[in-house]
Structures are given as structure tokens and as C-alpha cells.
Write a protein that holds these residues in place. Structure first.
Motif, PDB file in Angstrom:
ATOM      1  N   UNK A  29     -64.317 -15.129  -0.928  1.00 43.72           N
ATOM      2  CA  UNK A  29     -63.398 -16.025  -0.209  1.00 43.72           C
ATOM      3  C   UNK A  29     -62.332 -16.681  -1.090  1.00 43.72           C
ATOM      4  N   UNK A  30     -62.357 -16.471  -2.393  1.00 43.26           N
ATOM      5  CA  UNK A  30     -61.318 -17.051  -3.260  1.00 43.26           C
ATOM      6  C   UNK A  30     -59.965 -16.465  -2.869  1.00 43.26           C
ATOM      7  N   UNK A  31     -58.903 -17.291  -2.827  1.00 47.75           N
ATOM      8  CA  UNK A  31     -57.590 -16.783  -2.412  1.00 47.75           C
ATOM      9  C   UNK A  31     -57.112 -15.577  -3.211  1.00 47.75           C
ATOM     10  N   UNK A  32     -57.505 -15.494  -4.469  1.00 48.40           N
ATOM     11  CA  UNK A  32     -57.083 -14.369  -5.315  1.00 48.40           C
ATOM     12  C   UNK A  32     -58.099 -13.242  -5.367  1.00 48.40           C
ATOM     13  N   UNK A  33     -59.277 -13.446  -4.777  1.00 47.45           N
ATOM     14  CA  UNK A  33     -60.354 -12.451  -4.858  1.00 47.45           C
ATOM     15  C   UNK A  33     -61.026 -12.305  -3.496  1.00 47.45           C
ATOM     16  N   UNK A  34     -60.242 -11.872  -2.520  1.00 49.56           N
ATOM     17  CA  UNK A  34     -60.760 -11.750  -1.162  1.00 49.56           C
ATOM     18  C   UNK A  34     -61.523 -10.440  -0.986  1.00 49.56           C
ATOM     19  N   UNK A  35     -62.651 -10.512  -0.308  1.00 45.92           N
ATOM     20  CA  UNK A  35     -63.379  -9.320   0.067  1.00 45.92           C
ATOM     21  C   UNK A  35     -64.406  -8.882  -0.944  1.00 45.92           C
ATOM     22  N   UNK A  36     -65.052  -7.747  -0.625  1.00 47.24           N
ATOM     23  CA  UNK A  36     -66.191  -7.289  -1.409  1.00 47.24           C
ATOM     24  C   UNK A  36     -66.039  -5.846  -1.881  1.00 47.24           C
ATOM     25  N   UNK A  37     -64.825  -5.459  -2.252  1.00 51.28           N
ATOM     26  CA  UNK A  37     -64.650  -4.175  -2.912  1.00 51.28           C
ATOM     27  C   UNK A  37     -65.228  -4.274  -4.316  1.00 51.28           C
ATOM     28  N   UNK A  38     -65.571  -3.138  -4.902  1.00 48.20           N
ATOM     29  CA  UNK A  38     -66.159  -3.138  -6.242  1.00 48.20           C
ATOM     30  C   UNK A  38     -65.202  -3.759  -7.256  1.00 48.20           C
ATOM     31  N   UNK A  39     -63.943  -3.410  -7.176  1.00 53.48           N
ATOM     32  CA  UNK A  39     -62.958  -3.945  -8.122  1.00 53.48           C
ATOM     33  C   UNK A  39     -62.861  -5.457  -8.006  1.00 53.48           C
ATOM     34  N   UNK A  40     -62.844  -5.940  -6.771  1.00 51.35           N
ATOM     35  CA  UNK A  40     -62.707  -7.376  -6.544  1.00 51.35           C
ATOM     36  C   UNK A  40     -63.946  -8.130  -7.007  1.00 51.35           C
TER      37      UNK A  40
END
Length: 317
Positions: free
Chosen positions: A87-98
């Protein structure tokens, strides 16, 4: 002390919520709260990389930064820190890279070598669950994370996560973080607890005090004139049944010399599979109640009474 799932994490059955750090508690107040909790035996802190991005002037990671500065300053022994990703504005979602980038950013803000307990904060249906599970497992393999967990996942998706992890040899999650308290019981008890029991997972419930309603402060559905940012969320529980629950908590708490909030936490912590309710404090004066909630021993009759008055029914609703 209480063990979280099948992990080696052994904690006092209370998790200090870090959602208020950088929001309703500034840096100095946060330090004072953390000092008071650990001085009283508390050793489990919960936060997320998104806390508290919703506050004007904040960017996310604010709570983690404060906790990291406190950890560096105090160097406490055996404090367990949990944080979350998605949920961080710069790290949205659950892709492996993210997931990898977010975990590295959290580690830097917290100033630790490894995150003790790392949650997938919210499910991300746009990413194959196999990718997310593998990414979390790689964090454990690489030593960035000690144990993994899930938050706000449905029972079906938790089972799916576990099935993927078992098939691939990835570490299984050790904890689930659901919304659970005396005025919000049904979904967790009917679907999440059975999964936790089957796979030996622990619950670490958030909103343990129902946005402050279970402190007894809000006894009207009218939140007008309430200065607290959480007043509206708490006031909605001030129904006839909600007030009956408060009355029962007050009477039982009086018998033990503890507050309504401490009694509510004490009920929650003894529910099946619960390891530690999450509760936050915006000022030091609230800490004693949280610690009481981790230690006061309710009788079987008192637990049964609280369970009875808080059981949902169509009439009560």
C-alpha cells in the motif's frame, strides 16, 4: 509469553500498533509510547510501509522511520517488529519486483538487518499468487525477512497461498492479521479461525479496540463535536448491542481493577488461535491499559458472558 504460529517469535500477547506514529503521535510522543511499552514488558511492534501516507505532508514510511530511529537510539533486546507491503504510494501491489524493492526500503527505514514478520498487507488479484508467494519465500531465503504472514486475505486465498507454498517448498506464513474484536467477530470466527487452526497459524488481530469504541469513550452514534480523527469510525458501533457490550466490559473490568479497553483486549487474546491483539496509543497515559490487557486473567464465566453479549443476531443488528 506467546509463540507466533510455529515460528521462534515469542512475545507478550500484545502488539503495539504503529499506525499512529507520524499521525496522531509525533516523533517525541511516539518515542515516549515505545519507551513505556517496552519498560512494561511489551516486545511486539506492528507497522506498515504505508503508515501514515494519508496525513498531509507525509509520504509513507513515516511510522517505520520513527520506529527505526527509536530502535537505533534505544537498541532494545528481543523486540519483534512486523511490517507490511502493498500500500505504500511508491510500492503498490504484490509483484515480485515491488515486494523486493519495498522490503529493502522498509529495512533501510527500520535500520534492521531483517524484518521479523513481513505481511502481504492486502491481496493483489492483478498478480499471480504464485509470483507473490515465491517473492516472499525468496526474501526469507536471502535473509531479508525471518517469517512471512498475510493480512486482510480471505480464507480461500490463504488456503491457496499455503497450497502454493507447500507445492513449491516456500516457507509457509506463520500469522494472519484480520479485523477482529468484540463488535466485529463473525467473518473471522466462521472462516479465518478454521484455517489458522488447520495450519497452525496465529491471528494478530487489528482494530482490537474498534477504532476506540471499546475504550468506552464513545457511547453515542453522533460523532459531532468529537475531535478525534477516529471518532466517526468508533461511533458507528454505539448501537443497543454495542452499549450492552460496553456495560459488560465495564462491570467485568471493575472486578479486576482494569479498564474497559484492557478487558476487551483480554477477551480477544484468549480467543482460539489469537497470539496478540494489535492496539495503539497516541499518548503515554494509554499504555498502562494496553499492558493490563496483555496480563489480566478473566474467568471462564466472564469470557463466556462477553462472548454471549457480543454474539451477532439479526435482532441485535
Amino acid at each position: 509469553m506467546t509463540r507466533i504460529g510455529n515460528s521462534s517469535l515469542d512475545i507478550l500477547p500484545l502488539s503495539l500498533g504503529g499506525n499512529v506514529f507520524g499521525w496522531t503521535a509525533d516523533r517525541d510522543a511516539s518515542f515516549a509510547i515505545l519507551d513505556a511499552v517496552t519498560a512494561g514488558g511489551g516486545d511486539f511492534i506492528d507497522t506498515a510501509d504505508s503508515y501514515s501516507a494519508w496525513v498531509p505532508g507525509n509520504s509513507g514510511g513515516d511510522s517505520e522511520r520513527i520506529i527505526g530511529e527509536w530502535l537505533t537510539s534505544r537498541r532494545p533486546d528481543n523486540v519483534v517488529v512486523a511490517t507490511k507491503v502493498s500500500q505504500h504510494p511508491d510500492f503498490k501491489g504484490l509483484s515480485a519486483k515491488n515486494i523486493r524493492a519495498a522490503a529493502e526500503a522498509s529495512l533501510q527505514r527500520l535500520g534492521v538487518d531483517a524484518i521479523d514478520l513481513y505481511y502481504a498487507h492486502y491481496d493483489d488479484a492483478t498478480v499471480p499468487l504464485e509470483e507473490t508467494v515465491a517473492a516472499f519465500g525468496q526474501l526469507v531465503t536471502d535473509g531479508l525477512v525471518r517469517y512471512t504472514a498475510v493480512s486482510n486475505y480471505s480464507a480461500d486465498r490463504i488456503r491457496e497461498w499455503i497450497g502454493i507454498a507447500q507445492a513449491s517448498g516456500s516457507p509457509l506464513p506463520v500469522a494472519i492479521q484480520p479485523h477482529y474484536n468484540l463488535v466485529h467477530r463473525n467473518v473471522v470466527e466462521e472462516s479465518i479461525v478454521p484455517v489458522a487452526e488447520e495450519f497452525g497459524l496465529s491471528l494478530v488481530p487489528y482494530s482490537a479496540l474498534a477504532s476506540g469504541f471499546l475504550t468506552g469513550k464513545y457511547r453515542s452514534t453522533d460523532a459531532a463535536g468529537q475531535a478525534s480523527p477516529r471518532a466517526k469510525g468508533a461511533a458507528k458501533y454505539a448501537t443497543a448491542q454495542g452499549l450492552e457490550i460496553l456495560d459488560a466490559l465495564e462491570g467485568i473490568g471493575r472486578a479486576h481493577g482494569v479498564s474497559i479497553s484492557a478487558t476487551a483486549l483480554a477477551w480477544l487474546r484468549v480467543q482460539p488461535t489469537v497470539a496478540a491483539p494489535i492496539a495503539s496509543a497516541s499518548r503515554v497515559g494509554q499504555v498502562a491499559d494496553l499492558l493490563d490487557g496483555a496480563r489480566v486473567a478473566l474467568t471462564g464465566e466472564e469470557i463466556a458472558e462477553l462472548t454471549r453479549v457480543s454474539t451477532w443476531s439479526a435482532v441485535a443488528a
